[in-house]
Design a protein around this motif. Structure first.
Motif, mmCIF file in Angstrom:
data_model
loop_
_atom_site.group_PDB
_atom_site.id
_atom_site.type_symbol
_atom_site.label_atom_id
_atom_site.label_comp_id
_atom_site.label_asym_id
_atom_site.label_seq_id
_atom_site.Cartn_x
_atom_site.Cartn_y
_atom_site.Cartn_z
ATOM 1 N N HIS A 1 38.147 50.720 40.887
ATOM 2 C CA HIS A 1 39.579 50.766 40.611
ATOM 3 C C HIS A 1 40.382 49.971 41.643
ATOM 4 N N THR A 2 39.927 49.952 42.886
ATOM 5 C CA THR A 2 40.696 49.268 43.927
ATOM 6 C C THR A 2 40.802 47.770 43.690
ATOM 7 N N ASN A 3 39.927 47.214 42.854
ATOM 8 C CA ASN A 3 39.987 45.789 42.569
ATOM 9 C C ASN A 3 41.330 45.395 41.963
ATOM 10 N N SER A 4 41.961 46.333 41.244
ATOM 11 C CA SER A 4 43.235 46.028 40.600
ATOM 12 C C SER A 4 44.384 45.932 41.588
ATOM 13 N N CYS A 5 44.255 46.526 42.769
ATOM 14 C CA CYS A 5 45.304 46.356 43.779
ATOM 15 C C CYS A 5 44.920 45.300 44.803
ATOM 16 N N LEU A 6 43.622 44.921 44.865
ATOM 17 C CA LEU A 6 43.209 43.846 45.761
ATOM 18 C C LEU A 6 43.519 42.471 45.179
ATOM 19 N N ASN A 7 43.481 42.344 43.847
ATOM 20 C CA ASN A 7 43.692 41.044 43.223
ATOM 21 C C ASN A 7 45.010 40.381 43.621
ATOM 22 N N PRO A 8 46.157 41.087 43.550
ATOM 23 C CA PRO A 8 47.401 40.409 43.960
ATOM 24 C C PRO A 8 47.412 40.023 45.431
ATOM 25 N N ILE A 9 46.736 40.799 46.265
ATOM 26 C CA ILE A 9 46.673 40.473 47.692
ATOM 27 C C ILE A 9 45.849 39.210 47.904
#
Length: 330
Positions: A300-308
């Motif tokens: 799930h954390t991939n979805s908040c890492l992508n914009p970073i």
């Protein structure tokens, strides 16, 4: 990731992942501890908050501030932000489901909708990441060769194709997701008429289409990109630029691999158990009860890492963000 890879994943370590043919015969008292459920809910909440904020910033900079500059990669970044934004919007539902010990309170229609949206955005996110890697190589290689890239497909048509593929890959989830009554608890899960073998095929599709093939394409694209820029005399005069590009490529590939590989590895284990290629044992039970929820949170954390990774690490986006913060503080 599906929430058959999500909230129901954890409960399904006592249900479909353990090769039972009759769900009504399962003892669901062996789920993870309340502390583990609390930690999963906490991670879902944090990922949701960070993902919403990060992807909204991406949408603001690219769409509202018109920062696309006719860039193919930026157009894919825009679509990636939309998919990740839709994905994190489903997390509050799974957090509630987890907090209620995986008893789905939202009804059958919402089970189909939320589960399908989760799966479709998972596929779309991976597909757009793959398209971005290929496009980045093509654009850099064309620029260093002093070409315009020749005739190429419109990014809008490619994006439409990606959404179509993601929708088709999600079709089994939309058809067979349902709320089932298991020992008095209402669970949002998949019920295939063919039993465990159809479920195994479903998992194989998710592993191959959602991870193996994209990972191979992403890796090959970035390996070719790094090899190309390291052999060009243009980059040899700018080692700092080459080092920054190498570092960013490494971060992209590693984040994609590390976020998704553990979950798909354990899912593959469950497939082998379903197909009787591997015996069910205590280690399998322990991993699915205590380790699998951690891999779900990691995915799930991939979805908040992508914009970073794709935006906030880029100099122009960091400059825009600083300007926005300064204006907000005035």
């Amino acid at each position: 990731m599906t929430n058959e890879n999500g909230s129901s994943w954890w409960n399904r370590s006592s249900v479909e992942l353990f090769r039972y043919d009759n769900l009504e015969d399962i003892d669901l008292t062996a789920d993870g501890s309340p502390i583990l459920r609390f930690l999963v809910c906490l991670v879902y909440s944090v990922v949701c908050a960070v993902g919403l904020m990060g992807n909204l910033l991406v949408l603001f900079f690219i769409r509202v501030r018109k920062e696309r500059k006719k860039s193919k990669v930026n157009f894919f970044v825009l679509n990636l932000a939309v998919t990740d934004f839709g994905f994190v919007l489903t997390l509050p539902f799974w957090a509630v489901d987890t907090a209620l010990d995986f008893s789905w309170p939202f009804g059958d229609a919402m089970c189909k909708i939320i589960l399908s949206v989760t799966v479709m955005n998972m596929y779309a996110s991976v597909f757009f990441l793959t398209a971005m890697s290929v496009t980045r190589y093509w654009c850099v290689a064309s620029a260093l060769r002093n070409r315009n890239g020749g005739r190429s497909c419109s990014v809008k048509w490619i994006s439409a194709g990606i959404w179509t593929l993601a929708t088709l890959a999600t079709a089994p989830t939309a058809i067979y997701s349902t709320v089932s009554n298991v020992t008095g608890e209402k669970l949002c899960l998949l019920r295939f008429p063919g039993g465990q073998y159809w479920l195994a095929l479903y998992h194989i599709q998710k592993i191959v289409v959602g991870f193996v093939v994209p990972m191979c394409i992403v890796s090959v694209s970035y390996i070719m990109l790094l090899r190309f820029i390291h052999t060009r005399s243009l980059t040899s005069s700018n080692p700092r630029r080459r080092s920054k590009l190498t570092r960013s490529v490494t971060i992209v590939v590693l984040s994609f691999f590390l976020c998704w590989m553990p979950n798909h590895a354990i899912t593959l284990w469950s497939v082998l158990v379903k197909l009787n290629a591997v015996h069910w044992d205590r280690a399998y039970y322990t991993v699915h009860t205590y380790v699998f929820p951690v891999t779900v949170c990691l995915a799930h954390t991939n979805s908040c890492l992508n914009p970073i990774i794709y935006c906030l690490m880029r100099k122009e986006f960091r400059g825009k963000l600083r300007g926005l913060i300064h204006r907000g503080g005035e």
